[in-house]
Scaffold this motif. Structure first.
Motif, PDB file in Angstrom:
ATOM      1  N   UNK A 243       0.867  -1.183   0.000  1.00  0.00           N
ATOM      2  CA  UNK A 243       0.000   0.000   0.000  1.00  0.00           C
ATOM      3  C   UNK A 243       0.901   1.229   0.000  1.00  0.00           C
ATOM      4  N   UNK A 244       0.303   2.403  -0.284  1.00  0.00           N
ATOM      5  CA  UNK A 244       1.113   3.623  -0.277  1.00  0.00           C
ATOM      6  C   UNK A 244       1.449   4.057   1.151  1.00  0.00           C
ATOM      7  N   UNK A 245       0.570   3.766   2.118  1.00  0.00           N
ATOM      8  CA  UNK A 245       0.833   4.098   3.519  1.00  0.00           C
ATOM      9  C   UNK A 245       0.571   5.559   3.846  1.00  0.00           C
ATOM     10  N   UNK A 246       0.754   5.874   5.149  1.00  0.00           N
ATOM     11  CA  UNK A 246       0.534   7.231   5.644  1.00  0.00           C
ATOM     12  C   UNK A 246       1.770   7.740   6.380  1.00  0.00           C
ATOM     13  N   UNK A 247       1.927   9.061   6.349  1.00  0.00           N
ATOM     14  CA  UNK A 247       3.071   9.699   7.014  1.00  0.00           C
ATOM     15  C   UNK A 247       2.913   9.572   8.530  1.00  0.00           C
ATOM     16  N   UNK A 248       3.991   9.174   9.189  1.00  0.00           N
ATOM     17  CA  UNK A 248       4.027   9.094  10.668  1.00  0.00           C
ATOM     18  C   UNK A 248       5.232   9.895  11.145  1.00  0.00           C
TER      19      UNK A 248
END
Ligand code: ACO
Length: 331
Positions: free
Chosen positions: A215-220
């Motif tokens: 998946x592209x994922x999310x910024x953490x």
């Protein structure tokens, strides 16, 4: 430009800059309707008042193409005369091919080569330094260096600690190879310095990718941890270009830093003895646009007449990786 001397006898000149912001401007007040935040909290902690967000169907390559066209116009260079595109982005259109090749196609360029550079917020300085090295090595003659991002696509819009900080946009410069080594008083990229330290990954990363989650994922982000390292990493890399060039905070005309946070910019300038009047700041209106932030700020200050031919400009960035970089450029 067909009979260039050996590689050590070339340098790169910056011929023009352009930028592009998506039409949709989102204020802090707009965000406060979406997450538990306030205009005052965001301004006090970051200096950000608004950011731009790409429309549905508007991709990083579209933003980059607009910025590239504007830079080509400013440089009076035709797309057909470009034989290298280096595009810095952490938000590519697709996992592959490189977004730079889509920009190449959009511009109708058939010659030369195009590739992406991934150094997150330091991307523009990495791309500039990479293109400079390719021009000096004689691999290409005229380059487009682009920073373009659609960070809105990797934000977790329910996480108030990150979603208020970032925006979308693109900026680009045109470089041309020229005879002779870089020279202090002549236009050109004088010196650059790049660094990275992979041990800080968990402090700023995206929790997805083709090889891990598909998946592209999310910024953490651990905001406080990033803040703690930012000023010292920025000043270290700038002190390196000052040492290499013999320049300092007094001799530069302009400081165009990565636009992450007003407090980081002010603290870095203060530590380096750079007069606040020499600092170009756009974070208030653009938010943090990662690799696009430096050329966006640079384009603004060139466009409004502050930065002029002959001026000595210091670019600086720090971001995920942790990466950092600085370049000194005489216009
Ligand atoms: N609105 C309101 N309150 C918030 C928000 C928000 N958007 N975000 C966090 N808070 C709350 C927190 O929950 C916390 O509440 P608590 O005390 O009840 O737990 C409080 O505000 C303080 O949170 P901190 O994270 O300690 O706030 P801080 O003063 O460190 O500011 C910030 C946070 C702005 C992220 C800061 O750490 C920062 O700027 N860090 C640098 C990060 C950065 O710029 N990253 C960009 C990428 S890297 C680069 O480009 C250099």
């Amino acid at each position: 430009m067909t009979d260039l001397a050996p590689a050590q006898h070339r340098h790169s000149r910056l011929l023009g800059v352009g930028s592009y912001l998506p039409a949709n401007r989102v204020t802090n007040h707009d965000l406060a309707e979406r997450v538990d935040t306030s205009h005052d909290w965001i301004v006090q902690r970051t200096g950000i008042e608004a950011r731009h967000v790409a429309a549905d169907g508007e991709f990083t390559s579209d933003l980059a193409t607009h910025a590239a066209n504007s830079a080509l116009k400013a440089a009076s260079v035709k797309a057909a005369d470009i034989d290298l595109i280096v595009l810095a982005t952490a938000t590519p259109d697709f996992t592959f091919p490189a977004t730079a090749t889509q920009v190449q196609a959009n511009l109708g360029i058939k010659a030369g080569y195009a590739f992406d550079v991934q150094a997150v917020c330091s991307g523009f300085v990495y791309a500039l330094t990479t293109a400079d090295a390719h021009l000096r090595a004689g691999l290409a003659k005229r380059a487009l260096v682009i920073g373009a991002e659609t960070f809105s696509r990797i934000l977790d819009w329910s996480d108030r600690t990150t979603c208020v900080l970032f925006g979308d946009g693109a900026g680009a410069v045109v470089l041309e190879a020229a005879h002779g080594p870089p020279s202090k008083d002549q236009p050109g990229i004088l010196v650059s310095s790049l660094r990275s330290d992979g041990t800080h990954r968990e402090k700023l990363y995206v929790d997805g990718g083709p090889s891990t989650t598909q998946t592209a994922g999310h910024l953490r982000m651990q905001g406080r941890e990033v803040f703690k390292h930012a000023v010292s990493m920025i000043t270290d890399v700038i002190e390196d270009v000052f040492a290499q060039s013999g320049e300092n905070g007094d001799t530069i005309d302009w400081f165009v830093p990565h636009q992450a946070n007003r407090r980081i910019i002010d603290a870095s300038a203060q530590k380096l003895g750079i007069d606040p009047a020499k600092v170009v700041t756009t974070v208030d209106q653009h938010g943090n646009t990662s690799a696009a932030s430096i050329p966006l700020a640079f384009a603004q200050a060139v466009g409004d007449g502050r930065i002029k031919p002959g001026h000595l400009v210091l670019f600086e960035a720090m971001g995920g990786g942790f990466t950092s970089g600085a370049s000194l450029v005489r216009l």
